[in-house]
Design a protein around this motif. Structure first.
Motif, PDB file in Angstrom:
ATOM      1  N   SER A   1     -43.273   5.162  52.696  1.00  0.00           N
ATOM      2  CA  SER A   1     -41.995   4.574  53.097  1.00  0.00           C
ATOM      3  C   SER A   1     -41.816   4.723  54.602  1.00  0.00           C
ATOM      4  O   SER A   1     -42.145   5.759  55.177  1.00  0.00           O
ATOM      5  CB  SER A   1     -40.850   5.286  52.383  1.00  0.00           C
ATOM      6  OG  SER A   1     -39.612   4.837  52.879  1.00  0.00           O
TER       7      SER A   1
ATOM      8  N   GLU B   1     -37.323  -2.041  51.360  1.00  0.00           N
ATOM      9  CA  GLU B   1     -38.313  -1.442  50.472  1.00  0.00           C
ATOM     10  C   GLU B   1     -37.829  -1.459  49.025  1.00  0.00           C
ATOM     11  O   GLU B   1     -38.623  -1.678  48.104  1.00  0.00           O
ATOM     12  CB  GLU B   1     -38.640  -0.014  50.915  1.00  0.00           C
ATOM     13  CG  GLU B   1     -39.457   0.025  52.175  1.00  0.00           C
ATOM     14  CD  GLU B   1     -39.751   1.426  52.664  1.00  0.00           C
ATOM     15  OE1 GLU B   1     -40.532   1.540  53.633  1.00  0.00           O
ATOM     16  OE2 GLU B   1     -39.229   2.419  52.104  1.00  0.00           O
TER      17      GLU B   1
ATOM     18  N   PHE C   1     -43.008   2.988  47.047  1.00  0.00           N
ATOM     19  CA  PHE C   1     -42.988   3.519  48.408  1.00  0.00           C
ATOM     20  C   PHE C   1     -42.861   5.043  48.337  1.00  0.00           C
ATOM     21  O   PHE C   1     -41.809   5.565  47.973  1.00  0.00           O
ATOM     22  CB  PHE C   1     -41.834   2.906  49.205  1.00  0.00           C
ATOM     23  CG  PHE C   1     -42.019   1.438  49.451  1.00  0.00           C
ATOM     24  CD1 PHE C   1     -42.726   0.989  50.560  1.00  0.00           C
ATOM     25  CD2 PHE C   1     -41.500   0.503  48.571  1.00  0.00           C
ATOM     26  CE1 PHE C   1     -42.925  -0.365  50.782  1.00  0.00           C
ATOM     27  CE2 PHE C   1     -41.684  -0.858  48.782  1.00  0.00           C
ATOM     28  CZ  PHE C   1     -42.399  -1.288  49.889  1.00  0.00           C
TER      29      PHE C   1
END
Length: 157
Positions: free
Chosen positions: A96, A108, A119
């Motif tokens: 991430s 995301e 992520f």
């Protein structure tokens, strides 16, 4: 030195010459495309942040053999927009970038919700639009009937 030039120099040092492709006529909508391994994504994003870029968008592409994430980075200079492409297996995950760009929080989540990309280290990976119990990813080509499902090599050569 312009932010774009500084970012290009530093990313070349980090990833090598072959990781960057220029588009001087801006035909693809970006001045440079960066091919980045997932393991170095955070370092590349830190370079962009330190050079004054922001995360404009994050999207995904689904191919029969892989998923590809495309991060569009931009700064307030003419023709400075760049794309960072990261390959990810269908069942894999990428780090991430919310620790570098707070705007990645929602982007995301959206990529996870619609493409199934996980992520690592995301602080709040939960659904935005689909029901909480959804067990499908609607932007994957195996959802519904798709007749143009090809490998990445078939599309890009």
């Amino acid at each position: 030195m312009a932010a774009k030039d500084e970012a290009v120099r530093r990313i070349r040092e980090l990833l090598g010459e072959g990781a960057m492709t220029a588009d001087p006529e801006f035909r693809s909508g970006v001045s440079w495309t960066v091919t980045c391994p997932a393991a170095l994504l955070i370092e590349v994003m830190k370079v962009f942040d330190e050079c004054g870029f922001y995360l404009e968008s994050l999207t995904g592409l689904d191919f029969t053999d892989t998923l590809e994430l495309v991060y569009h980075m931009n700064t307030y200079e003419p023709r400075a927009r760049m794309a960072v492409r990261v390959l990810c297996p269908h069942d894999g995950e990428v780090p991430s970038v919310t620790g570098v760009f707070a705007s990645a929080l929602w982007q995301e989540r959206e990529a996870w919700e619609f493409f199934g990309v996980r992520f690592a280290g995301h602080p709040d990976l939960r659904r935005l639009l689909l029901p909480e119990d959804a067990d499908f990813y609607p932007l994957r080509k195996n959802f519904g009937t798709v007749h143009a499902y090809r490998t990445r090599e078939e599309v890009y050569g």
